[in-house]
Design an enzyme around this catalytic site. Structure first.
Site, mmCIF file in Angstrom:
data_model
loop_
_atom_site.group_PDB
_atom_site.id
_atom_site.type_symbol
_atom_site.label_atom_id
_atom_site.label_comp_id
_atom_site.label_asym_id
_atom_site.label_seq_id
_atom_site.Cartn_x
_atom_site.Cartn_y
_atom_site.Cartn_z
ATOM 1 C CG HIS A 1 -1.809 -1.222 1.229
ATOM 2 N ND1 HIS A 1 -2.402 -1.610 2.418
ATOM 3 C CD2 HIS A 1 -2.562 -1.905 0.253
ATOM 4 C CE1 HIS A 1 -3.311 -2.532 2.071
ATOM 5 N NE2 HIS A 1 -3.163 -2.939 0.871
ATOM 6 C CG HIS B 1 -7.087 -4.161 2.291
ATOM 7 N ND1 HIS B 1 -6.047 -5.054 2.079
ATOM 8 C CD2 HIS B 1 -7.414 -4.200 3.516
ATOM 9 C CE1 HIS B 1 -6.047 -6.232 3.062
ATOM 10 N NE2 HIS B 1 -6.647 -5.647 4.014
HETATM 11 C C1 FAD Z 1 0.790 -6.692 -5.107
HETATM 12 C C2 FAD Z 1 -0.080 -5.833 -4.794
HETATM 13 C C3 FAD Z 1 -1.397 -6.259 -3.850
HETATM 14 C C4 FAD Z 1 -2.420 -5.376 -3.444
HETATM 15 N N1 FAD Z 1 -3.468 -5.908 -2.707
HETATM 16 C C5 FAD Z 1 -4.394 -4.806 -2.273
HETATM 17 C C6 FAD Z 1 -5.781 -5.392 -2.053
HETATM 18 O O1 FAD Z 1 -5.927 -6.695 -1.646
HETATM 19 N N2 FAD Z 1 -6.623 -4.469 -1.519
HETATM 20 C C7 FAD Z 1 -6.537 -3.163 -2.057
HETATM 21 O O2 FAD Z 1 -7.412 -2.404 -1.782
HETATM 22 N N3 FAD Z 1 -5.474 -2.687 -2.359
HETATM 23 C C8 FAD Z 1 -4.314 -3.771 -2.643
HETATM 24 N N4 FAD Z 1 -3.216 -2.959 -3.352
HETATM 25 C C9 FAD Z 1 -2.930 -1.603 -3.668
HETATM 26 C C10 FAD Z 1 -3.649 -0.976 -4.723
HETATM 27 O O3 FAD Z 1 -3.965 -2.110 -5.812
HETATM 28 C C11 FAD Z 1 -2.988 0.067 -5.233
HETATM 29 O O4 FAD Z 1 -2.837 1.196 -4.101
HETATM 30 C C12 FAD Z 1 -3.533 0.980 -6.385
HETATM 31 O O5 FAD Z 1 -3.755 0.105 -7.433
HETATM 32 C C13 FAD Z 1 -2.710 1.957 -7.006
HETATM 33 O O6 FAD Z 1 -3.171 2.814 -8.028
HETATM 34 P P1 FAD Z 1 -2.458 3.872 -8.707
HETATM 35 O O7 FAD Z 1 -3.221 4.538 -9.597
HETATM 36 O O8 FAD Z 1 -1.817 4.881 -7.500
HETATM 37 O O9 FAD Z 1 -1.053 3.252 -9.224
HETATM 38 P P2 FAD Z 1 -1.055 2.095 -10.211
HETATM 39 O O10 FAD Z 1 -2.247 1.308 -10.293
HETATM 40 O O11 FAD Z 1 0.266 1.277 -9.800
HETATM 41 O O12 FAD Z 1 -0.696 2.766 -11.787
HETATM 42 C C14 FAD Z 1 0.534 3.622 -12.087
HETATM 43 C C15 FAD Z 1 0.809 2.952 -13.318
HETATM 44 O O13 FAD Z 1 1.763 3.985 -14.004
HETATM 45 C C16 FAD Z 1 2.594 3.412 -14.783
HETATM 46 N N5 FAD Z 1 3.890 4.171 -15.139
HETATM 47 C C17 FAD Z 1 4.795 4.199 -14.153
HETATM 48 N N6 FAD Z 1 5.554 5.206 -14.540
HETATM 49 C C18 FAD Z 1 5.198 5.546 -15.745
HETATM 50 C C19 FAD Z 1 5.662 6.296 -16.913
HETATM 51 N N7 FAD Z 1 6.767 6.921 -16.597
HETATM 52 N N8 FAD Z 1 5.315 6.270 -18.095
HETATM 53 C C20 FAD Z 1 4.039 5.778 -18.284
HETATM 54 N N9 FAD Z 1 3.579 4.746 -17.352
HETATM 55 C C21 FAD Z 1 4.014 4.739 -16.288
HETATM 56 C C22 FAD Z 1 2.752 1.943 -14.416
HETATM 57 O O14 FAD Z 1 3.103 0.935 -15.133
HETATM 58 C C23 FAD Z 1 1.455 1.609 -13.479
HETATM 59 O O15 FAD Z 1 0.641 0.798 -14.525
HETATM 60 C C24 FAD Z 1 -2.253 -3.941 -3.844
HETATM 61 C C25 FAD Z 1 -1.184 -3.404 -4.427
HETATM 62 C C26 FAD Z 1 -0.113 -4.466 -4.937
HETATM 63 C C27 FAD Z 1 0.911 -3.901 -5.806
#
Ligand code: FAD
Ligand code: NAG
Ligand code: NAG
Ligand code: NAG
Ligand code: NAG
Ligand code: NAG
Ligand code: NAG
Ligand code: NAG
Ligand code: NAG
Ligand code: NAG
Length: 616
Positions: free
Chosen positions: A553, A596
């Site tokens: 997280h 989460h």
């Molecule tokens: C293994 C794992 C298990 C988890 N389990 C849970 C759970 O059970 N329940 C829950 O509620 N949450 C869980 N989480 C947390 C939740 O899924 C994340 O907090 C959430 O998805 C994050 O969203 P975001 O949009 O911030 O980033 P992300 O969804 O990570 O998206 C960021 C994206 O940006 C892209 N990116 C990065 N840099 C660049 C760049 N320079 N150019 C182009 N693209 C780029 C990446 O490839 C990525 O796809 C988990 C996370 C993980 C990794």
């Protein structure tokens, strides 16, 4: 990131709205449509938050949107779709990043869990779909973010969700209760319950009740304190993962929506303090392509990479930027700081009198596992419909220890000097923000308005003991001007001794839980940490030896806070000091909620989209 194929994914040609000079045709593998030279919005990162904002902004057909995602579409393999196999794709859809040695846990290192795939974290996560409590979000508002308290964010949790209640028979047997008014019924993400639960979950609930923990009807209405049932991001129609990719699938036919995959944004293009576009490439050796944003560049690259892109562009802590020879565009000390996660100590135990059908059977008995997988494939029933579980306890410090222990620990936090936790010369705004966060946290924790502990229980004797409201802060900063180099991750885990003290209480609580009549009836015995070693010092040694700094997280490296507290975006998500640049991902969360975080990310991004739309 070598070897990534890239393709522009779009159902219809954008020719009708294309400006004169389509560019970079060569990069649009297998597509006849062309990238435009400019879009109204360019979204960096097609992960969880990026795809939501893109969907909402393209609802207005007169607005063009490009999403640039470094990873590719997932292959929709079983390890993505089948709940019981969640996470089975390993590193295929992940960055390969490791933190620096963590000095308060015996210099151990650990991964930073950041997804690298269209849909981001929701492709690989454990599918828990819970929300924090009212207090978790009221803390955000109290930090100076009007509209971001519980009342402001609650409608957006509902907006992202289509809830299906649990099957009646299972709900009756297991006392799975829910508050229908707390849920959404028209959102993109399907939220529902598996078709199976293990018997011992009932005994865990009884144990929490016996020890005095409340059992709320549903955590989703702001009352996420105590032991309760949570849904999964699970499609009730066919018991498969529901994830952010669905936002893309619903919107992709729109001719004003382009998604390009396998391309990494390497640079924000600036004109003074206005962002005018970005550059991206498929690898370090590929020539970069430039694309302009007429209205905004929206950063959705996640907690590790959003601060990286800002710092590379000269938006960040002046001292760091100067040390790397980067021209300072805006001295914004908070970029990369305030990093938070949920440290977790996995505990083990045994049930000498366990039920014959228990979670261990899937790994210990191949015949049983094969039968159950066949059941899943034919009828969508059985244990493969469960991902990581549906029952959690989020406990407050007064509940899990005592009011006087809580008061003493919070007094200790309040008496600390923030400067003791940062390198000499740290900007005063960071220290001011630390002080303000400490005051608020101490107040909310001692009054029991927020939980500090998570225990997720699925019917096994062991589990995870998560610290939900850490006082420690880490950082994610670049140490290179190379956009392909991973930033330096420092969880800063347990750097604040109050976290160590709270963790000791968390462990003592689990030992007492094992002693309840309900778990004793199963012959419960705690194994690690070993209750025979019950001095504070011995427990702390066990924490240093076994604590995991992350529960996947990561958040808060570009916090939404006042600038005088070291904030990076204001409450309209615009980066301080910059024009036409906003942030919508988990990096903006100012203080991690006790939950989460995916459903919070969905809600934040839904709200972010409305805010961005309202700027037009
Ligand atoms: C293994 C794992 C298990 C988890 N389990 C849970 C759970 O059970 N329940 C829950 O509620 N949450 C869980 N989480 C947390 C939740 O899924 C994340 O907090 C959430 O998805 C994050 O969203 P975001 O949009 O911030 O980033 P992300 O969804 O990570 O998206 C960021 C994206 O940006 C892209 N990116 C990065 N840099 C660049 C760049 N320079 N150019 C182009 N693209 C780029 C990446 O490839 C990525 O796809 C988990 C996370 C993980 C990794
Ligand atoms: C769509 O965008 C256009 C151009 O900015 C604006 O005039 C119009 O009001 C928007 N439509 C909606 C439904 O918001
Ligand atoms: C991380 O490593 C795995 C192989 O172990 C690879 O498939 C994946 O592409 C790597 N991720 C990145 C972002 O390089
Ligand atoms: C951790 O590493 C630092 C720096 O190398 C060293 O000074 C310290 O003693 C180490 N701590 C432990 C517990 O090994
Ligand atoms: C069943 O759930 C309700 C909350 O909806 C709770 O009050 C009650 O204590 C629960 N019963 C048991 C046996 O856990
Ligand atoms: C599950 O059902 C949804 C519709 O609710 C559909 O979009 C999806 O493709 C289905 N998934 C699988 C793997 O069958
Ligand atoms: C910044 O955004 C505003 C409002 O959308 C727009 O009018 C302006 O042209 C943009 N500036 C640049 C340099 O792109
Ligand atoms: C393994 O599972 C099969 C099928 O459910 C069952 O018949 C068998 O008794 C189990 N074996 C053991 C050792 O539990
Ligand atoms: C940057 O940090 C990484 C660890 O994350 C390390 O391997 C590398 O040597 C560092 N580079 C510089 C220039 O300090
Ligand atoms: C207590 O922990 C220490 C290590 O910290 C270990 O050497 C010792 O054997 C443990 N004692 C018991 C009774 O488990």
């Amino acid at each position: 990131m070598p070897g990534l194929s890239s393709y522009l994914v779009s159902a219809l040609s954008l020719a009708s709205v294309a400006l004169a000079s389509p560019i970079a045709k060569a990069q649009l593998v297998g597509r006849d449509t062309s990238l435009l030279a400019s879009y109204d919005y360019v979204i960096v990162g097609g992960g969880t938050s990026g795809l939501i904002v893109a969907d909402r902004l393209t609802e207005n057909s007169s607005k063009t949107v490009l999403v640039i995602e470094s990873g590719n579409l997932d292959d929709q393999e079983d390890e993505v779709l089948v709940p019981g196999m969640a996470g089975g794709t390993g590193k295929k859809y992940m960055y390969n990043m490791t933190c620096i040695p963590q000095k308060n846990i015996n210099n151990r290192t650990y991964s930073l869990l950041a997804a690298h795939v269209v849909g981001g974290g929701t492709v690989v996560n454990g599918m828990f779909f819970d929300r924090g409590s009212r207090g978790d979000y009221d803390l955000w508002e109290a930090l100076g973010n009007p509209g971001w308290g519980w009342n402001g964010i609650y409608p957006y949790f509902k907006k992202s969700e289509t809830f299906s209640p649990p099957d009646k028979a299972l709900a009756d047997e297991f006392n799975i209760t829910y508050d229908p008014s707390a849920h959404g019924y028209q959102g993109v993400i399907k939220s529902s319950f598996p078709k199976f639960q293990y018997q011992a979950v009932k005994d865990w609930f009884k144990a929490f009740k016996q020890i005095g923990i409340p059992i709320p009807k549903d955590g989703a209405n702001g009352d996420a304190i105590g032991a309760f049932w949570v849904s999964n991001s699970l499609d009730n129609d066919n018991q498969t993962r529901s994830y952010a990719r669905r936002y893309y699938e619903e919107a992709k036919k729109r001719s004003n929506y382009h998604l390009i995959t396998g391309k990494t944004v390497t640079k924000l293009v600036l004109s003074g303090t206005t962002v005018t576009g970005v550059e991206f490439a498929g690898s370090a050796t590929e020539t970069a392509t430039k694309v302009s944003a007429k209205k905004e560049v929206v950063l959705a690259a996640g907690t590790a990479h959003t601060p990286q892109l800002l710092q590379l562009a000269g938006i960040g802590p002046k001292k760091l930027l100067e040390s790397l020879g980067i021209k300072v565009v805006v001295d914004l000390p908070g970029v990369g700081s305030n990093f938070q996660d949920h440290p977790v100590l996995y505990f083990s135990g045994s049930f000498s009198n366990d039920y014959p059908i228990n979670p261990a059977l899937l790994t210990s008995n191949a015949t049983y596992a094969a039968e159950q997988l066949a059941l899943y494939r034919t009828k969508r029933e059985g244990p493969y419909t469960i991902s990581r579980g549906n029952s959690v306890a989020f406990n407050t410090l007064p509940q899990l220890s005592s009011q006087s222990i809580a008061n003493n620990l919070m007094q200790k936090a309040l008496s600390q000097n923030p400067a003791d936790f940062y390198p000499a010369g740290t900007d005063s705004t960071i220290l001011e923000g630390h002080k303000r966060q400490t005051e608020l946290l101490a107040n909310y924790i001692s009054s029991g308005r927020v939980a500090i502990q998570e225990i997720a229980f699925g019917g096994s004797a062991g589990g995870g003991n998560g610290l939900e409201k850490p006082f420690s802060r880490g950082s994610i900063n670049i140490n290179s001007t190379d956009p392909w180099a991973a930033p330096v991750v420092d969880y800063g885990v347990m750097s604040n001794p109050v976290d160590m003290d709270m963790m000791v209480q968390l462990i003592r609580f689990v030992w007492r839980l094992y002693d309840t009549p309900a778990l004793q009836a199963l012959g419960a015995k705690a194994l690690t940490p070993d209750p025979a070693n019950d001095s504070d010092e011995a427990i702390k040694a066990a924490i240093r030896a076994t604590l995991t700094p992350t529960f996947a997280h990561p958040s808060s490296t570009c916090s939404m806070m006042r600038r005088e507290y070291g904030g990076v975006v204001d409450s309209t998500l615009k980066v301080y000091g910059m024009k036409n640049l906003s942030i919508v991902d988990a990096s903006l969360i100012p203080m991690t909620p006790a939950t989460h975080i995916q459903s919070t990310v969905y809600a934040v991004a839904e709200k972010a989209a409305d805010i961005i739309k309202s700027r037009q």
